[in-house]
Design a protein around this motif. Sequence first.
Motif, PDB file in Angstrom:
ATOM      1  N   ALA A 175      44.131  41.308  38.351  1.00 45.36           N
ATOM      2  CA  ALA A 175      44.272  39.916  38.758  1.00 45.36           C
ATOM      3  C   ALA A 175      45.368  39.754  39.797  1.00 45.36           C
ATOM      4  CB  ALA A 175      44.567  39.050  37.531  1.00 45.36           C
ATOM      5  N   VAL A 176      46.486  40.454  39.617  1.00 43.76           N
ATOM      6  CA  VAL A 176      47.593  40.321  40.564  1.00 43.76           C
ATOM      7  C   VAL A 176      47.199  40.838  41.941  1.00 43.76           C
ATOM      8  CG1 VAL A 176      49.906  41.165  41.126  1.00 43.76           C
ATOM      9  CG2 VAL A 176      49.416  40.319  38.827  1.00 43.76           C
ATOM     10  N   THR A 177      46.505  41.973  42.012  1.00 45.23           N
ATOM     11  CA  THR A 177      46.122  42.486  43.326  1.00 45.23           C
ATOM     12  C   THR A 177      45.163  41.525  44.032  1.00 45.23           C
ATOM     13  OG1 THR A 177      44.385  43.844  42.289  1.00 45.23           O
ATOM     14  CG2 THR A 177      46.492  44.903  42.736  1.00 45.23           C
ATOM     15  N   LEU A 199      47.302  35.318  34.626  1.00 43.93           N
ATOM     16  CA  LEU A 199      46.604  35.350  33.339  1.00 43.93           C
ATOM     17  C   LEU A 199      45.285  34.583  33.388  1.00 43.93           C
ATOM     18  CD1 LEU A 199      49.605  34.958  30.890  1.00 43.93           C
ATOM     19  CD2 LEU A 199      48.087  36.942  31.086  1.00 43.93           C
ATOM     20  N   THR A 200      45.243  33.511  34.162  1.00 45.84           N
ATOM     21  CA  THR A 200      44.003  32.747  34.282  1.00 45.84           C
ATOM     22  C   THR A 200      42.916  33.577  34.957  1.00 45.84           C
ATOM     23  OG1 THR A 200      45.204  30.645  34.367  1.00 45.84           O
ATOM     24  CG2 THR A 200      42.956  30.661  35.231  1.00 45.84           C
ATOM     25  N   LEU A 201      43.277  34.260  36.052  1.00 50.85           N
ATOM     26  CA  LEU A 201      42.289  35.095  36.738  1.00 50.85           C
ATOM     27  C   LEU A 201      41.930  36.307  35.879  1.00 50.85           C
ATOM     28  CD1 LEU A 201      40.555  35.578  39.206  1.00 50.85           C
ATOM     29  CD2 LEU A 201      42.529  36.681  40.312  1.00 50.85           C
ATOM     30  N   TRP A 202      42.915  36.904  35.208  1.00 45.03           N
ATOM     31  CA  TRP A 202      42.626  38.041  34.327  1.00 45.03           C
ATOM     32  C   TRP A 202      41.641  37.637  33.227  1.00 45.03           C
ATOM     33  CZ3 TRP A 202      43.772  38.016  29.065  1.00 45.03           C
ATOM     34  CH2 TRP A 202      43.491  39.202  28.384  1.00 45.03           C
ATOM     35  N   ALA A 219      34.789  37.677  39.377  1.00 47.80           N
ATOM     36  CA  ALA A 219      35.844  36.691  39.140  1.00 47.80           C
ATOM     37  C   ALA A 219      36.463  36.220  40.450  1.00 47.80           C
ATOM     38  CB  ALA A 219      36.915  37.289  38.233  1.00 47.80           C
ATOM     39  N   VAL A 220      36.607  37.139  41.408  1.00 44.94           N
ATOM     40  CA  VAL A 220      37.124  36.750  42.719  1.00 44.94           C
ATOM     41  C   VAL A 220      36.175  35.765  43.388  1.00 44.94           C
ATOM     42  CG1 VAL A 220      37.636  37.594  45.046  1.00 44.94           C
ATOM     43  CG2 VAL A 220      38.494  38.832  43.055  1.00 44.94           C
ATOM     44  N   ARG A 221      34.876  36.032  43.332  1.00 47.71           N
ATOM     45  CA  ARG A 221      33.899  35.119  43.941  1.00 47.71           C
ATOM     46  C   ARG A 221      33.936  33.754  43.243  1.00 47.71           C
ATOM     47  NH1 ARG A 221      29.165  35.519  46.667  1.00 47.71           N
ATOM     48  NH2 ARG A 221      30.425  36.834  48.044  1.00 47.71           N
ATOM     49  N   ARG A 222      34.051  33.734  41.914  1.00 46.94           N
ATOM     50  CA  ARG A 222      34.116  32.455  41.208  1.00 46.94           C
ATOM     51  C   ARG A 222      35.376  31.682  41.583  1.00 46.94           C
ATOM     52  NH1 ARG A 222      31.370  34.765  36.268  1.00 46.94           N
ATOM     53  NH2 ARG A 222      33.391  35.638  35.651  1.00 46.94           N
TER      54      ARG A 222
END
Length: 367
Positions: A175-177, A199-202, A219-222
Motif C-alpha cells: 500500500a505504501v509503495t 491501512l485503508t489501501l492495504w 486496489a490501485v485501479r479502485r
Amino acid sequence: MTSTYTVLPYDATAWPQALRRIARPDVLERWGAVDRSPHAPRLVVVPDGGDGDGDGDADGHGWSAAALVTARPGTAYVKIVDAVGDVPAAVDAVLAYADEQRLALVKWEGWTVSAEDAAAAGFAPLRLPLTHGREEEEADEPAGPGSGYVRWPAGEGIAEPPPYYRQSTHFTCGAVTALLARARAGVEPWQSLDREAELTLWRDATNFPACEPVGLGVAVRRRWPTAAVEVFLDTDEPVLLDQLSGSEREWRAVLQRASRSDARRSGVPVDGRRLSLTGLREAIGRRRQHVLLLVSLATMQGFDVPHWVLCHGVVPGAVVVEDPWFNAAAGETWVDAHLLPVPDASLDAMSLLGEDRVRGAVLIGPG
C-alpha cells in the motif's frame, strides 16, 4: 581528491588509539550502540605520517581522518555514518573509494555534519521523511538523523527526489509503495500519506496479511479509476503462500482467484509474461511509469520475506528504489532506504520469489 587511504575492518569492541584521538567519545558510543555487522561496516582511514609510522595500518598509527561507512548487501551505494578528524579529507577518501568500487552514489547521515559542510563537499540535502520521529516512537527505536545528504556522479541522479515515507506496520509495504507512486505522479498530495491512508489501501488490497500483485493492481485501479495500471505475474497459480498449507492456503487462494476476476471486470490487464529488467528500466525511463516490484529481503536484510519496493529511477547499471522499511537494529536509518540504488543483476535475482521463482510487478502510468 584524496588518493591515499586505507580501508580497515570495523571492530566496535576495540577502537584503535588513532581513532580515539580524532573521534569524540559520544560519536564512538553511537557507532557501537547497534550491531552493524549485517551491512559490512568499514573504516576508511587517511594516514597523516605523524605520531607513529604513518602508514595507516591496523595498529592505527598516524591517522588524520577517518569515516565509518556501511551499505546494504546487494546494493550500489556507500553511506558515511560520520567523518571524523579532517572531515574534508575523510570525505574525499570515501569518494575515491566509491569511485574505485564503481558505486552509483554516496550518502551521508547528518549526525555531525552541517548542511554547509555537506554542500561544500558536493552533497545535496535529502528532504526529511514525512514520518520523521513517528516511526521511532512507535517502534521504540533510536531516533534517526535529523538530516541526510547524497552525492551522485556528475550528470546523474534523480531530479526532484520525493521525501521518504516509512510504513507504519510490518505488512503495509504494498500500500505504501502505491501511495508513493501516486504522490510522485502528483495525483496524491504528500501530506495525505499517513497511517490511515496506508491501512485503508492495504485493507482493499490484502491477501492477509500480504498484498499479492493482482489484488494490489485492482486496489490501485479502485482507488484511482483513471490510473493506467498493468500487472505482470508469470504464473497462473496463487503466490506468496509457500509457507502455508491446508485450509490456511486454500482460502487465500480463493481470494487470489477473486482478484483475477476483479481485474477482468475492472479492465486491469494481467500479463502472464515475466517482466524483464530491460522492460522494467524502459517502463521507468522512457514511459515514465512507476513500478511496484516484489522482492525478497534475503540479500539486503538476511531473511527471506517478500516485500514491495517502488522502482522510480534508473542510473547506469542500477535501478533506484524507495524501500518503505529499514532495519534500525542493524544501524540502518531512513537515509539507507531512501533513493536506494540496486544493481540490475541484484534486482533481477532478488525479485524471483518462492519455490517457482516468479516475478510480480504492478506498473502505474502517469495518467
